[in-house]
Design a protein around this motif. Sequence first.
Motif, short mmCIF file in Angstrom:
data_model
loop_
_atom_site.label_atom_id
_atom_site.label_comp_id
_atom_site.label_asym_id
_atom_site.label_seq_id
_atom_site.Cartn_x
_atom_site.Cartn_y
_atom_site.Cartn_z
N VAL B 40 0.95 71.58 62.81
CA VAL B 40 1.55 71.89 61.48
C VAL B 40 0.50 72.40 60.50
O VAL B 40 0.71 73.37 59.78
N THR B 41 -0.65 71.74 60.45
CA THR B 41 -1.66 72.12 59.46
C THR B 41 -2.40 73.40 59.82
O THR B 41 -2.85 74.14 58.94
N HIS B 42 -2.54 73.71 61.09
CA HIS B 42 -3.36 74.88 61.43
C HIS B 42 -2.57 76.09 61.94
O HIS B 42 -3.04 77.19 61.91
N ALA B 43 -1.46 75.81 62.45
CA ALA B 43 -0.73 76.98 62.98
C ALA B 43 -0.24 77.87 61.83
O ALA B 43 0.46 77.41 60.94
N PRO B 44 -0.69 79.11 61.83
CA PRO B 44 -0.35 80.00 60.70
C PRO B 44 1.15 80.29 60.68
O PRO B 44 1.76 80.54 61.71
N GLY B 45 1.67 80.12 59.56
CA GLY B 45 3.05 80.50 59.29
C GLY B 45 4.09 79.64 59.94
O GLY B 45 5.23 80.07 60.03
N LEU B 46 3.71 78.50 60.38
CA LEU B 46 4.68 77.66 61.10
C LEU B 46 5.58 76.94 60.11
O LEU B 46 6.80 77.00 60.19
N VAL B 47 4.88 76.22 59.29
CA VAL B 47 5.65 75.56 58.22
C VAL B 47 5.05 75.99 56.91
O VAL B 47 3.88 75.74 56.61
N GLY B 48 5.80 76.65 56.07
CA GLY B 48 5.32 77.22 54.83
C GLY B 48 4.79 76.19 53.85
O GLY B 48 3.87 76.46 53.09
N ALA B 49 5.34 75.05 53.92
CA ALA B 49 4.97 74.02 52.93
C ALA B 49 3.50 73.63 53.04
O ALA B 49 2.88 73.26 52.06
N THR B 50 2.98 73.76 54.20
CA THR B 50 1.59 73.31 54.36
C THR B 50 0.59 74.41 54.02
O THR B 50 -0.61 74.23 54.12
N LYS B 51 1.03 75.58 53.56
CA LYS B 51 0.12 76.68 53.29
C LYS B 51 -0.85 76.36 52.16
O LYS B 51 -1.98 76.79 52.16
N GLY B 52 -0.35 75.56 51.31
CA GLY B 52 -1.17 75.31 50.14
C GLY B 52 -2.26 74.27 50.35
O GLY B 52 -3.12 74.05 49.50
#
Lengths: 148, 467
Positions: B40-52
């Motif tokens: 979740v934290t590293h996979a790009p674009g997987l979950v948008g919420a964690t982008k920040g």
Amino acid sequence: MRTHLKARPVEILLVEDNPGDVRLILEAMKEGKMHNNVSVAVDGVEAMAFLHREDGHAEAPRPDIIFLDLNLPRKDGRTVLAEIKQDPQLRRIPVVILTTSKADEDVLRSYDLHANAYITKPGDLEQFIKVVQSVEDFWVQIVKLPME
Amino acid sequence: MDLSSINTGSIDIDHIERRDRQLWWIAVLVILVLTVTLIVTHAPGLVGATKGLSTQVKTYSVGLFLLVVLFCFYVLQSSSTFRKLRGQLLETEQDLIFTTHSKSYVDNILRSMGDSLIVVNPDGTIRTANDRTFQLLGYTPSELIGQPARRIFAEQEEEFFKGLGFSSLDPKGFIRSVEKQFLTKDGTRIPVSLSGSVMSNDDGNIQGIVCVIRDISERKRTRDLLERYAKELARSNAELEQFAWVASHDLQEPLRMVASYTQLLAKRYKGKLDSDADEFIAYAVGGATRMRRLINDLLEYSRVGTRGKDFEPTDCETVLEGTLADLQTLIEDSGAVVTRDPLPTLMADATQLGQLFQNLIANATKFRSSETLKVHVGAERKNGAWLFSVRDNGIGIEPEYWQRIFVVFQRVHGGEDFPGTGIGLAICKKIVERHSGRIWVESQPGDGATFYFTIPISGDESPCVLT
């Protein structure tokens, strides 16, 4: 040379305590052709007295042959044998042991004491007679006895 | 430490197993959660919420992830260690159970065994003793353990082990069935039989001697009784022998007188007295003659025992040849043909063996039929003994007489037809029994007779003293 003529009777000393046996021997001798003069001593003491011509036997003839029983009262036959054979005057006389005993010890002892012959009394009459005759024939007829 | 008090329940292996399994599940769960977090934290674009999320958080989460992975490895290793430990504990538990059972099993043996068991230290003191020992001796354990072993034996030897028969304490040393006497607390003596072996451990060091001691009072009593009876019997037999000999011997002289004089009477007066006298005398003579023969035979019979010699190696061929030579006249007169098997050499009294053969062969010549007499002497080895046979083709013997003929003076054919007193076979029997053998006959009337006798080969090679 002087021939061995038996002009005089053969002098026999019979030392035997059993009167039945004495008579038997006498009867047996009667059957023979010998002219015998048999003197009888019933115990060892009388036998020695006879041989030494003592104690009432002053006129006793000197035996040509002695028939000696082993089991005798007063003085035993074995002692008599020993005394005879140790006595220079008597030891040349042939001593024929005539006894009931078959025991080896008795046979050995008798020959050790220089008995001239050992005979066990036969139980059968004819045998008995034959034996007595044979002894006489042998010792008187055949054998050369010392001249005294 | 009393092994029976160990409670294997205090090491709860199941508990450990459960914890072990729990840890496994926790580990799996944590890895799962972290893997998800990482993705979740590293996979790009997987979950948008964690982008920040900041880079710091990402780094921390990676670090945390690594830590957790390490933690998992540790858990894994502990688990395998636990597994090994569990395995070892299980083994130990098995061993303990086995040992405990063995130990109480062995204790049970020692407690229950009917004989006394004692372990003696190399210094001669008693290390262990079983219940039976205390029972027999009347001591309590505390009175016996640690005490010098020689105290419990009547023979107070200085050197206990030497007294038992150990010349030295050799790791393989042992003694068997030594007879000694226990000395109980109250001073009673008990006859015992002792067997002992040297005990040494795996390193070869001598730990002591383990002795098994058996109370043999009963056995000894029986043995002593038997010995007494045997002695008594032998003495009684010797007395009887002597009596028979003396009686026969002393009867000879009077008998000789009777026989000789009746014969003399017959000889001197036959035909000279009346015919009655002749007849009377004849009967008297006959009686006396028979009596003489009977007494001679009786003497000969008693002599089997009194004049028997010790056994020596005897060549039966030589003995038989001697017998045949002695019987030569008889054999020639009867026209007999004697054959034989090869005969053995064995322990026997040669003179008596000769007598045995002589009586049997003479009998064969006496009881022959009209046929040419054939006698065969056989020997075969059977059941640890030599079985001899003397077979003839004579008149035979009816079965009803097979036993009687061996009895003293018992005759089948009386009177004048067959001369003899009937002692021959009784003498044969006595001789055979003196050699510890058996004698019997097999025969049919008109078909000859075979006399069998055995002479044992092995065992006690001295004459049987009871005959």
